[in-house]
Design a protein around this motif. Structure first.
Motif, PDB file in Angstrom:
ATOM      1  N   ASN A 125      -2.859  -3.312 105.875  1.00 18.78           N
ATOM      2  CA  ASN A 125      -2.116  -4.360 105.275  1.00 18.78           C
ATOM      3  C   ASN A 125      -0.834  -3.665 104.201  1.00 18.78           C
ATOM      4  OD1 ASN A 125      -3.172  -3.822 102.386  1.00 18.78           O
ATOM      5  ND2 ASN A 125      -4.710  -5.263 102.608  1.00 18.78           N
ATOM      6  N   HIS A 126       0.032  -4.417 103.925  1.00 19.71           N
ATOM      7  CA  HIS A 126       1.111  -3.819 103.212  1.00 19.71           C
ATOM      8  C   HIS A 126       0.637  -2.985 102.029  1.00 19.71           C
ATOM      9  CE1 HIS A 126       5.084  -3.745 101.917  1.00 19.71           C
ATOM     10  NE2 HIS A 126       4.844  -3.849 100.579  1.00 19.71           N
ATOM     11  N   GLN A 127      -0.429  -3.672 101.073  1.00 23.78           N
ATOM     12  CA  GLN A 127      -0.849  -2.487  99.972  1.00 23.78           C
ATOM     13  C   GLN A 127      -1.312  -1.189 100.620  1.00 23.78           C
ATOM     14  OE1 GLN A 127      -3.897  -3.915  97.711  1.00 23.78           O
ATOM     15  NE2 GLN A 127      -3.793  -2.536  96.146  1.00 23.78           N
ATOM     16  N   GLN A 128      -2.214  -1.158 101.629  1.00 22.20           N
ATOM     17  CA  GLN A 128      -2.783   0.047 102.289  1.00 22.20           C
ATOM     18  C   GLN A 128      -1.809   0.900 102.902  1.00 22.20           C
ATOM     19  OE1 GLN A 128      -5.719  -2.299 104.586  1.00 22.20           O
ATOM     20  NE2 GLN A 128      -7.344  -1.874 103.435  1.00 22.20           N
ATOM     21  N   ALA A 129      -0.801   0.211 103.511  1.00 22.60           N
ATOM     22  CA  ALA A 129       0.304   0.934 104.020  1.00 22.60           C
ATOM     23  C   ALA A 129       0.970   1.658 102.902  1.00 22.60           C
ATOM     24  CB  ALA A 129       1.399  -0.125 104.586  1.00 22.60           C
ATOM     25  N   SER A 186      -4.419  12.811 101.356  1.00 19.84           N
ATOM     26  CA  SER A 186      -3.461  13.639 100.413  1.00 19.84           C
ATOM     27  C   SER A 186      -3.687  14.928 100.363  1.00 19.84           C
ATOM     28  CB  SER A 186      -3.572  12.624  99.268  1.00 19.84           C
ATOM     29  OG  SER A 186      -4.614  12.921  98.445  1.00 19.84           O
ATOM     30  N   GLU A 187      -5.069  15.416 100.558  1.00 18.42           N
ATOM     31  CA  GLU A 187      -5.221  16.920 100.584  1.00 18.42           C
ATOM     32  C   GLU A 187      -4.979  17.530 101.612  1.00 18.42           C
ATOM     33  OE1 GLU A 187      -9.520  16.651  99.794  1.00 18.42           O
ATOM     34  OE2 GLU A 187      -9.362  15.773  97.710  1.00 18.42           O
ATOM     35  N   GLY A 188      -4.566  16.719 102.643  1.00 21.48           N
ATOM     36  CA  GLY A 188      -3.844  17.357 104.045  1.00 21.48           C
ATOM     37  C   GLY A 188      -4.841  17.873 104.775  1.00 21.48           C
ATOM     38  N   GLN A 189      -5.978  17.492 104.621  1.00 24.70           N
ATOM     39  CA  GLN A 189      -7.173  17.980 105.649  1.00 24.70           C
ATOM     40  C   GLN A 189      -6.944  17.301 107.136  1.00 24.70           C
ATOM     41  OE1 GLN A 189     -11.005  17.171 104.142  1.00 24.70           O
ATOM     42  NE2 GLN A 189     -10.455  17.907 102.141  1.00 24.70           N
ATOM     43  N   LYS A 190      -6.973  18.379 108.007  1.00 24.42           N
ATOM     44  CA  LYS A 190      -6.400  17.902 109.493  1.00 24.42           C
ATOM     45  C   LYS A 190      -7.228  16.750 110.011  1.00 24.42           C
ATOM     46  CE  LYS A 190      -6.130  19.592 114.318  1.00 24.42           C
ATOM     47  NZ  LYS A 190      -5.898  18.278 114.805  1.00 24.42           N
ATOM     48  N   GLU A 191      -8.635  16.745 109.802  1.00 23.99           N
ATOM     49  CA  GLU A 191      -9.648  15.783 110.450  1.00 23.99           C
ATOM     50  C   GLU A 191      -9.226  14.189 109.606  1.00 23.99           C
ATOM     51  OE1 GLU A 191     -11.891  17.922 107.277  1.00 23.99           O
ATOM     52  OE2 GLU A 191     -10.512  18.273 108.846  1.00 23.99           O
ATOM     53  N   TRP A 192      -8.484  14.335 108.599  1.00 27.96           N
ATOM     54  CA  TRP A 192      -8.229  12.823 107.855  1.00 27.96           C
ATOM     55  C   TRP A 192      -6.700  12.632 108.530  1.00 27.96           C
ATOM     56  CZ3 TRP A 192     -11.588   9.960 105.835  1.00 27.96           C
ATOM     57  CH2 TRP A 192     -12.917  10.651 105.621  1.00 27.96           C
ATOM     58  N   LEU A 193      -5.957  13.481 108.530  1.00 30.50           N
ATOM     59  CA  LEU A 193      -4.634  13.086 109.074  1.00 30.50           C
ATOM     60  C   LEU A 193      -4.619  12.827 110.346  1.00 30.50           C
ATOM     61  CD1 LEU A 193      -2.638  16.392 107.634  1.00 30.50           C
ATOM     62  CD2 LEU A 193      -2.596  14.114 106.740  1.00 30.50           C
ATOM     63  N   ASP A 194      -5.411  13.306 111.111  1.00 35.56           N
ATOM     64  CA  ASP A 194      -5.596  12.759 112.556  1.00 35.56           C
ATOM     65  C   ASP A 194      -6.156  11.155 112.836  1.00 35.56           C
ATOM     66  OD1 ASP A 194      -5.165  15.360 113.433  1.00 35.56           O
ATOM     67  OD2 ASP A 194      -7.142  15.770 113.859  1.00 35.56           O
ATOM     68  N   ILE A 195      -6.589  10.623 111.686  1.00 38.21           N
ATOM     69  CA  ILE A 195      -7.011   9.351 111.868  1.00 38.21           C
ATOM     70  C   ILE A 195      -5.882   8.232 111.330  1.00 38.21           C
ATOM     71  CG2 ILE A 195      -9.235   9.874 111.808  1.00 38.21           C
ATOM     72  CD1 ILE A 195      -9.654   8.363 108.782  1.00 38.21           C
ATOM     73  N   VAL A 196      -4.835   8.970 110.795  1.00 38.76           N
ATOM     74  CA  VAL A 196      -3.775   7.818 109.993  1.00 38.76           C
ATOM     75  C   VAL A 196      -3.283   7.086 110.958  1.00 38.76           C
ATOM     76  CG1 VAL A 196      -1.495   7.786 109.039  1.00 38.76           C
ATOM     77  CG2 VAL A 196      -3.310   9.772 108.036  1.00 38.76           C
ATOM     78  N   PRO A 197      -3.205   7.198 112.284  1.00 35.16           N
ATOM     79  CA  PRO A 197      -2.554   6.286 113.077  1.00 35.16           C
ATOM     80  C   PRO A 197      -3.452   5.106 113.340  1.00 35.16           C
ATOM     81  CG  PRO A 197      -1.923   8.344 113.972  1.00 35.16           C
ATOM     82  CD  PRO A 197      -2.877   8.535 112.931  1.00 35.16           C
ATOM     83  N   ALA A 198      -4.906   5.408 113.360  1.00 32.18           N
ATOM     84  CA  ALA A 198      -5.892   4.566 113.497  1.00 32.18           C
ATOM     85  C   ALA A 198      -5.978   3.370 112.297  1.00 32.18           C
ATOM     86  CB  ALA A 198      -7.291   5.022 113.597  1.00 32.18           C
ATOM     87  N   LEU A 199      -5.701   4.107 111.110  1.00 29.74           N
ATOM     88  CA  LEU A 199      -5.996   3.235 109.793  1.00 29.74           C
ATOM     89  C   LEU A 199      -4.330   2.539 109.720  1.00 29.74           C
ATOM     90  CD1 LEU A 199      -6.931   6.100 107.480  1.00 29.74           C
ATOM     91  CD2 LEU A 199      -8.417   4.126 108.328  1.00 29.74           C
ATOM     92  N   ALA A 200      -3.208   3.103 110.187  1.00 33.56           N
ATOM     93  CA  ALA A 200      -2.077   2.394 110.001  1.00 33.56           C
ATOM     94  C   ALA A 200      -1.882   1.095 110.775  1.00 33.56           C
ATOM     95  CB  ALA A 200      -1.186   3.410 110.394  1.00 33.56           C
ATOM     96  N   SER A 201      -2.771   1.289 112.083  1.00 37.61           N
ATOM     97  CA  SER A 201      -2.573   0.043 112.952  1.00 37.61           C
ATOM     98  C   SER A 201      -3.364  -1.042 112.455  1.00 37.61           C
ATOM     99  CB  SER A 201      -3.264   0.305 114.240  1.00 37.61           C
ATOM    100  OG  SER A 201      -4.652   0.426 114.102  1.00 37.61           O
ATOM    101  N   LYS A 202      -4.279  -1.146 111.488  1.00 38.83           N
ATOM    102  CA  LYS A 202      -5.059  -2.116 110.727  1.00 38.83           C
ATOM    103  C   LYS A 202      -4.637  -2.281 109.254  1.00 38.83           C
ATOM    104  CE  LYS A 202      -9.232   0.670 110.407  1.00 38.83           C
ATOM    105  NZ  LYS A 202     -10.459   0.936 110.779  1.00 38.83           N
TER     106      LYS A 202
END
Length: 150
Positions: A60-64, A42-58
């Motif tokens: 659940n609904h609440q985490q999404a 949520s702070e918009g840091q690039k290194e954290w934004l870059d991992i969103v697809p990896a997180l999205a792939s696993k």
């Protein structure tokens, strides 16, 4: 003996560390770690934004929902970075996480000062970003519906 006892008391504080982008993308996260990661996103840091697809792939609904909220919060902060993530999420390969259709509008889906402030900040950021047309279109469309529904 005193030093040994002191060392044992300090050890848990030393061993427990916040996740890094790399460990968050590949590991299983506790609830606390997940909250930490979504805060960084949520702070918009690039290194954290870059991992969103990896997180999205696993996710659940609440985490999404939490990922989408974090991306929406980051949108006016790092517009280019969030739009880059949204292009990946819009591919449809992530069953729980939506992209542009949710992230670009969820903070303005209800009326109020916070929504109005978010709309102004995000609209200006998207106007400066050539890749932001679809997001801007969605944002303005929902904002107009909210304004007319008051």
């Amino acid at each position: 003996m005193k030093n040994l006892l002191l060392g044992l008391l300090l050890l848990p504080g030393i061993v427990i560390a916040a996740p890094t982008p790399e460990s968050a993308a590949t590991g299983n996260l506790s609830v606390t770690d997940w909250q930490y990661v979504t805060q960084k996103i949520s702070e918009g840091q690039k290194e954290w934004l870059d991992i969103v697809p990896a997180l999205a792939s696993k996710a659940n609904h609440q985490q999404a929902d939490q990922l989408e909220d974090a991306l929406a919060t980051a949108l006016p902060i790092n517009t280019k970075g969030v739009l880059s993530v949204l292009r990946v999420l819009d591919s449809g390969r992530y069953p729980e996480v939506q992209g542009t259709n949710i992230v670009c509008v969820q903070k303005v889906a209800s009326s109020g000062k916070a929504s109005e402030s978010y709309y102004r900040d995000t609209r200006l950021a998207l106007l400066d970003e050539p890749e932001g047309a679809q997001c801007l279109w969605n944002l303005e469309g929902v904002w107009e519906e909210v304004k007319h529904g008051q």
